[in-house]
Design a protein around this motif. Structure first.
Motif, PDB file in Angstrom:
ATOM      1  N   TYR A   1      47.862  89.488  24.674  1.00 53.99           N
ATOM      2  CA  TYR A   1      48.162  89.256  23.267  1.00 53.99           C
ATOM      3  C   TYR A   1      47.271  88.116  22.752  1.00 53.99           C
TER       4      TYR A   1
ATOM      5  N   TYR B   1      45.696  96.560  28.515  1.00 55.95           N
ATOM      6  CA  TYR B   1      46.577  96.833  27.375  1.00 55.95           C
ATOM      7  C   TYR B   1      46.498  95.666  26.398  1.00 55.95           C
TER       8      TYR B   1
ATOM      9  N   GLY C   1      48.103  94.098  23.108  1.00 57.17           N
ATOM     10  CA  GLY C   1      49.266  94.144  22.224  1.00 57.17           C
ATOM     11  C   GLY C   1      48.999  93.451  20.903  1.00 57.17           C
TER      12      GLY C   1
ATOM     13  N   GLY D   1      47.712  98.611  21.880  1.00 59.39           N
ATOM     14  CA  GLY D   1      49.118  98.848  21.568  1.00 59.39           C
ATOM     15  C   GLY D   1      49.334  98.858  20.069  1.00 59.39           C
ATOM     16  N   GLU D   2      50.120  97.939  19.577  1.00 59.85           N
ATOM     17  CA  GLU D   2      50.394  97.867  18.150  1.00 59.85           C
ATOM     18  C   GLU D   2      49.332  97.052  17.413  1.00 59.85           C
TER      19      GLU D   2
END
Length: 170
Positions: free
Chosen positions: A79, A105, A107, A141-142
């Protein structure tokens, strides 16, 4: 500098509640000879990095990262807001989940841009049956506001690949 030997590695930030949340400034040093063969969790030099982290000014070389589950890359799950002046030539192997030369990944960080600046991947990505493989980020992700400037992929891919990033998941 780690030298020519290979060192077994436990990722920095091993779980969502124990993630790295600071500035990692390598001061242009090399991290050399890291070996990680994992069967669980988010895997890379960093396992999890949080919203208060920044990663910059280092080379990750002559290293091997393998994961049979979850997400894998230089950072397994991130993140982080800013990645700057990073070179990675690791050999990254994975069997399940998502893999990228930098982030497995990525986010979302609410209403904040995530920036990749002067990042270069010249390693190898081996997709041994995982969901998504891409040059920089395996799964976005988002995250919706990502900026890449002066980023370069000159590595090799074995198996399927989906481009600079693979998909957005909402």
């Amino acid at each position: 500098d780690a030298g020519e030997a290979t060192y077994s590695w436990t990722p920095i930030g091993t779980a969502w509640d124990v993630w790295f949340n600071g500035t990692f400034d390598g001061h242009n040093h090399e991290i050399n000879g890291i070996y990680l063969n994992a069967t669980a969790g988010k895997n890379g030099f960093f396992g999890y990095t949080g919203t208060a982290s920044a990663l910059k000014n280092f080379k990750f070389v002559n290293s091997y990262i393998k994961a049979t589950v979850a997400n894998v890359g230089l950072i397994g799950a991130s993140y982080t807001l800013k990645y700057e002046n990073i070179f990675n030539d690791a050999s990254i192997h994975y069997r399940a989940g998502y893999a990228g030369g930098f982030v497995g990944y990525l986010g979302a960080v609410s209403r904040k841009q995530q920036i990749f600046n002067n990042c270069w991947f010249d390693g190898e990505l081996y997709n041994d049956g995982g969901s998504y493989t891409s040059a920089f980020v395996g799964m976005i992700g988002e995250a919706s506001d990502i900026k890449m400037t002066n980023c370069l992929f000159t590595g090799d891919v074995v198996g399927s690949v989906s481009g600079v990033h693979t998909s957005n998941h909402y």
